[in-house]
Design a protein around this motif. Structure first.
Motif, PDB file in Angstrom:
ATOM      1  N   PHE A 151     -17.116  38.237-108.271  1.00 55.13           N
ATOM      2  CA  PHE A 151     -17.675  37.733-109.525  1.00 55.13           C
ATOM      3  C   PHE A 151     -19.098  37.206-109.305  1.00 55.13           C
ATOM      4  CE2 PHE A 151     -18.469  34.214-112.493  1.00 55.13           C
ATOM      5  CZ  PHE A 151     -18.242  34.841-113.706  1.00 55.13           C
ATOM      6  N   TYR A 152     -19.308  36.507-108.186  1.00 53.71           N
ATOM      7  CA  TYR A 152     -20.648  35.998-107.872  1.00 53.71           C
ATOM      8  C   TYR A 152     -21.644  37.145-107.767  1.00 53.71           C
ATOM      9  CZ  TYR A 152     -24.598  34.334-105.202  1.00 53.71           C
ATOM     10  OH  TYR A 152     -25.880  34.071-104.783  1.00 53.71           O
ATOM     11  N   TYR A 153     -21.288  38.180-107.016  1.00 52.59           N
ATOM     12  CA  TYR A 153     -22.191  39.322-106.840  1.00 52.59           C
ATOM     13  C   TYR A 153     -22.486  40.001-108.177  1.00 52.59           C
ATOM     14  CZ  TYR A 153     -22.654  39.686-101.760  1.00 52.59           C
ATOM     15  OH  TYR A 153     -23.006  39.470-100.453  1.00 52.59           O
ATOM     16  N   ALA A 154     -21.463  40.132-109.021  1.00 57.18           N
ATOM     17  CA  ALA A 154     -21.661  40.778-110.325  1.00 57.18           C
ATOM     18  C   ALA A 154     -22.622  39.961-111.186  1.00 57.18           C
ATOM     19  CB  ALA A 154     -20.321  40.945-111.034  1.00 57.18           C
ATOM     20  N   ALA A 177      -6.869  35.780-102.242  1.00 61.52           N
ATOM     21  CA  ALA A 177      -7.183  36.747-103.293  1.00 61.52           C
ATOM     22  C   ALA A 177      -8.103  36.143-104.344  1.00 61.52           C
ATOM     23  CB  ALA A 177      -5.887  37.235-103.945  1.00 61.52           C
ATOM     24  N   VAL A 178      -7.875  34.858-104.671  1.00 58.64           N
ATOM     25  CA  VAL A 178      -8.748  34.176-105.641  1.00 58.64           C
ATOM     26  C   VAL A 178     -10.172  34.064-105.096  1.00 58.64           C
ATOM     27  CG1 VAL A 178      -9.185  31.991-106.823  1.00 58.64           C
ATOM     28  CG2 VAL A 178      -6.853  32.898-106.701  1.00 58.64           C
ATOM     29  N   ALA A 179     -10.293  33.710-103.806  1.00 60.47           N
ATOM     30  CA  ALA A 179     -11.613  33.579-103.186  1.00 60.47           C
ATOM     31  C   ALA A 179     -12.360  34.913-103.214  1.00 60.47           C
ATOM     32  CB  ALA A 179     -11.469  33.087-101.742  1.00 60.47           C
ATOM     33  N   ILE A 180     -11.656  35.993-102.883  1.00 63.94           N
ATOM     34  CA  ILE A 180     -12.280  37.321-102.897  1.00 63.94           C
ATOM     35  C   ILE A 180     -12.710  37.700-104.317  1.00 63.94           C
ATOM     36  CG2 ILE A 180     -11.851  39.788-102.544  1.00 63.94           C
ATOM     37  CD1 ILE A 180      -9.954  38.938-100.238  1.00 63.94           C
ATOM     38  N   THR A 181     -11.852  37.403-105.284  1.00 65.89           N
ATOM     39  CA  THR A 181     -12.170  37.709-106.677  1.00 65.89           C
ATOM     40  C   THR A 181     -13.460  37.037-107.117  1.00 65.89           C
ATOM     41  OG1 THR A 181      -9.834  37.961-107.253  1.00 65.89           O
ATOM     42  CG2 THR A 181     -11.363  37.538-109.070  1.00 65.89           C
ATOM     43  N   GLN A 223      -6.363  27.294 -99.271  1.00 64.97           N
ATOM     44  CA  GLN A 223      -5.762  28.498 -98.681  1.00 64.97           C
ATOM     45  C   GLN A 223      -4.606  28.181 -97.737  1.00 64.97           C
ATOM     46  OE1 GLN A 223      -8.614  31.008 -96.746  1.00 64.97           O
ATOM     47  NE2 GLN A 223      -7.337  32.820 -96.847  1.00 64.97           N
ATOM     48  N   THR A 224      -4.638  27.007 -97.133  1.00 63.47           N
ATOM     49  CA  THR A 224      -3.550  26.655 -96.202  1.00 63.47           C
ATOM     50  C   THR A 224      -2.209  26.543 -96.916  1.00 63.47           C
ATOM     51  OG1 THR A 224      -4.136  24.320 -96.498  1.00 63.47           O
ATOM     52  CG2 THR A 224      -5.084  25.457 -94.584  1.00 63.47           C
ATOM     53  N   GLN A 225      -2.214  26.247 -98.215  1.00 62.39           N
ATOM     54  CA  GLN A 225      -0.971  26.092 -98.970  1.00 62.39           C
ATOM     55  C   GLN A 225      -0.351  27.447 -99.328  1.00 62.39           C
ATOM     56  OE1 GLN A 225      -1.657  23.528-102.333  1.00 62.39           O
ATOM     57  NE2 GLN A 225      -2.895  22.076-101.150  1.00 62.39           N
ATOM     58  N   ALA A 226      -1.201  28.405 -99.685  1.00 59.01           N
ATOM     59  CA  ALA A 226      -0.716  29.744-100.032  1.00 59.01           C
ATOM     60  C   ALA A 226      -1.807  30.744 -99.647  1.00 59.01           C
ATOM     61  CB  ALA A 226      -0.398  29.834-101.529  1.00 59.01           C
ATOM     62  N   PRO A 227      -1.836  31.154 -98.354  1.00 61.90           N
ATOM     63  CA  PRO A 227      -2.953  31.948 -97.832  1.00 61.90           C
ATOM     64  C   PRO A 227      -3.242  33.212 -98.632  1.00 61.90           C
ATOM     65  CG  PRO A 227      -1.527  31.209 -96.057  1.00 61.90           C
ATOM     66  CD  PRO A 227      -0.827  30.859 -97.333  1.00 61.90           C
ATOM     67  N   PHE A 228      -2.225  33.983 -98.972  1.00 60.26           N
ATOM     68  CA  PHE A 228      -2.464  35.256 -99.655  1.00 60.26           C
ATOM     69  C   PHE A 228      -3.024  35.042-101.061  1.00 60.26           C
ATOM     70  CE2 PHE A 228      -1.145  38.708-102.469  1.00 60.26           C
ATOM     71  CZ  PHE A 228      -1.707  39.795-101.818  1.00 60.26           C
ATOM     72  N   LEU A 276     -13.129  25.976-103.712  1.00 56.75           N
ATOM     73  CA  LEU A 276     -11.799  25.444-104.034  1.00 56.75           C
ATOM     74  C   LEU A 276     -10.699  26.323-103.443  1.00 56.75           C
ATOM     75  CD1 LEU A 276     -10.016  23.447-105.653  1.00 56.75           C
ATOM     76  CD2 LEU A 276     -10.226  25.018-107.600  1.00 56.75           C
ATOM     77  N   SER A 277     -10.846  27.629-103.548  1.00 53.73           N
ATOM     78  CA  SER A 277      -9.822  28.570-103.063  1.00 53.73           C
ATOM     79  C   SER A 277      -9.657  28.498-101.559  1.00 53.73           C
ATOM     80  CB  SER A 277     -10.194  30.000-103.486  1.00 53.73           C
ATOM     81  OG  SER A 277     -10.325  30.097-104.885  1.00 53.73           O
ATOM     82  N   ILE A 278     -10.786  28.456-100.846  1.00 58.15           N
ATOM     83  CA  ILE A 278     -10.703  28.384 -99.386  1.00 58.15           C
ATOM     84  C   ILE A 278     -10.119  27.047 -98.958  1.00 58.15           C
ATOM     85  CG2 ILE A 278     -12.101  28.299 -97.276  1.00 58.15           C
ATOM     86  CD1 ILE A 278     -13.892  30.433 -98.458  1.00 58.15           C
ATOM     87  N   GLY A 279     -10.436  25.991 -99.712  1.00 59.47           N
ATOM     88  CA  GLY A 279      -9.875  24.680 -99.394  1.00 59.47           C
ATOM     89  C   GLY A 279      -8.369  24.628 -99.565  1.00 59.47           C
TER      90      GLY A 279
END
Length: 489
Positions: free
Chosen positions: A374-377, A366-370, A357-362, A352-355
């Motif tokens: 979270f997935y790795y944890a 940041a949400v995608a990275i978070t 991202q064009t609206q508000a890249p930063f 969802l975040s990457i989809g």
């Protein structure tokens, strides 16, 4: 007496776990190294063809191809060679592959090195977990197996930070040095193997009763006598379980048709299924391409991608370490089920975040990275550890888009097909899968014994029966020998 014969109890357990941890470390180290060097300037300068995304994929994944071949070889020849010799063979081929890689002057040499390295690693990674599970004491088996698998993540973390540090080297040592350092765990493994006895269960399979008894004496406690009841009872239980298995052994065709009483096919599929679900949950794709995802999909600089990769690897290592305390307390099933739900949520949010991202890249980056963190944890303290332990426990002696949809699909699979294995001996698990045990393939909602993390009474009763039967056989053999001697006189 040589030092290798003096090690018993906790000291021997430490050496066993250290050796198998070094064996397991290799796979994680390779993932951390290759993800870091693929974006390195001197590596790309030496092998410019890796700028092509297809070639980049081949470079990363050919190690896994060799790994598959190594696992198949271990399945075919592992029982003939024994656990220790299989590990030695794997170490040899991994060393050859590592040398070919860090000394590469041409791209074909590098690819061949990765395939050979993967082959050796397949032999090692498919054997060390089984060696650990078959040799250590039952109550500590789960935790010690987690320590072994945890080193996969620890060395992934170390490799991620190492490639960041080496990125400042302004020559080919930027990628050659990290690849050369993978020989360190190999040297640790090879140097410790002579101090260890073989797997007691493998020795029973080879009809080496005295060696199996000596191995159990050393593994089960500090300076135990050979005739200690703990040693004798464990040996009798293993022998009787293997005797039952031999008596019910049938052809491969009958195993495939599910006509064997020990449910080999079901157990094989459960062990392989756990590994399948682990990999199709997306972890390897992320491990190999995490820095590339950060640079190409989220738009970070190379330096920031390397730093975040290292931070994520550290978080991953810490969460994986938590499984040491969780695996016996919560059981294998609960961790697998909760992990799938959390991983599904993480991947859905990343997509969802990457989809958006064009609206508000930063912000959305940041949400995608978070949620990648979270997935790795979530993965680290559940599916990162449990399938390795589970498959080593559940197999018999003789037979050892986005990914959100996969994780969601596997929830009912684990709930209705995967029995709990914590606080069970390997012989308890053999008994559970016996056709006369009363347990069906589909786990009913009310089957508390199958789901409980405590050792069920039926397993305790079955062990007592095995020991009693084996003890009577020993007494009968003694009586027969005495009778023959009296006739001779």
């Amino acid at each position: 007496m040589a030092i290798k014969n003096r090690l018993t109890g906790p000291a021997l357990e430490i050496v066993l776990t250290t050796a198998n941890s070094a064996a397991q470390a290799w796979y994680g180290y390779d993932q951390g190294v290759i993800s870091g060097i693929l974006i390195g300037s001197h590596f790309i300068e030496t092998f410019p063809q890796t700028k092509n995304s297809n070639i980049q994929g081949i470079t990363a994944s050919c190690f896994s191809l060799g790994n598959l071949a190594g696992c198949l070889l271990a399945a075919l020849f592992g029982d003939r060679l024994g656990r220790k010799n299989t590990l030695r063979s794997g170490a040899f081929w991994s060393t050859v592959g590592a040398i070919l890689q860090f000394s590469s002057t041409s791209f074909p040499q590098f690819i061949v090195g990765r395939v050979i390295n993967g082959l050796g690693n397949g032999l090692i990674s498919s054997t060390c977990g089984m060696y650990q599970a078959e040799s250590c004491r039952g109550p500590r088996r789960g935790k010690l197996s987690v320590i072994v698998v945890l080193h996969n993540v620890v060395f992934y973390c170390l490799a991620s930070w190492l490639t960041l540090g080496c990125s400042y080297i302004n020559n080919s040592a930027q990628w050659r040095l990290p690849l050369a350092l993978q020989l360190v765990p190999c040297m640790v493994l090879v140097s410790l193997l002579p101090l260890l006895p073989e797997s007691p269960r493998w020795l029973v399979m080879q009809d080496r009763r005295e060696d199996a008894q000596e191995a159990l004496r050393r593994y089960l406690g500090k300076d135990l006598p050979e005739d200690d009841p703990v040693v004798i009872n464990e040996l009798l239980s293993i022998e009787e379980a293997y005797s039952i298995e031999k008596q019910s052994r049938i052809s491969f065709k009958e195993v495939i048709l599910c006509r064997d009483r020990s449910s080999h096919l079901k157990r094989l599929l459960l062990g392989c299924g756990g590994q399948f679900m682990q990999q199709f949950g997306g972890i390897n794709a992320l491990n190999y391409y995490f820095p590339i995802i950060l640079t190409e999909n989220i738009g970070l600089t190379e330096f920031m991608a390397r730093v975040l990769t290292g931070c994520n690897a550290t978080s991953y290592m810490i969460s994986s370490g938590l499984c040491f305390w969780m695996i016996e307390r919560f059981g294998r099933r609960s961790l697998m089920l909760s992990g799938l739900g959390l991983q599904c949520l993480a991947y859905a949010m990343v997509a969802l975040s990457i989809g958006l991202q064009t609206q508000a890249p930063f912000e959305w980056g940041a949400v995608a990275i978070t949620f990648l963190f979270f997935y790795y944890a979530a993965f680290g303290c559940t599916w990162g550890m449990v399938p390795w332990v589970y498959q080593a426990e559940i197999n018999s002696l003789a037979m050892r888009t986005i990914f959100a949809s996969f994780n969601l699909l596997f929830l009912p699979v684990v709930y209705f097909l995967y029995p709990e294995t914590s606080n069970r001996t390997l012989e308890d698990i053999d008994e559970y899968f016996d056709i006369d045990s009363g347990h069906t393939t589909i786990i009913s909602i009310g089957d508390k014994a199958t789901k409980s993390t405590a050792r069920p009474q039926e397993a305790i009763d079955a062990e007592l029966r095995r020991v009693t039967v084996a003890d009577k056989k020993v007494e009968a053999q003694k009586s027969a020998v005495t009778h023959v001697e009296e006739i001779d006189k």
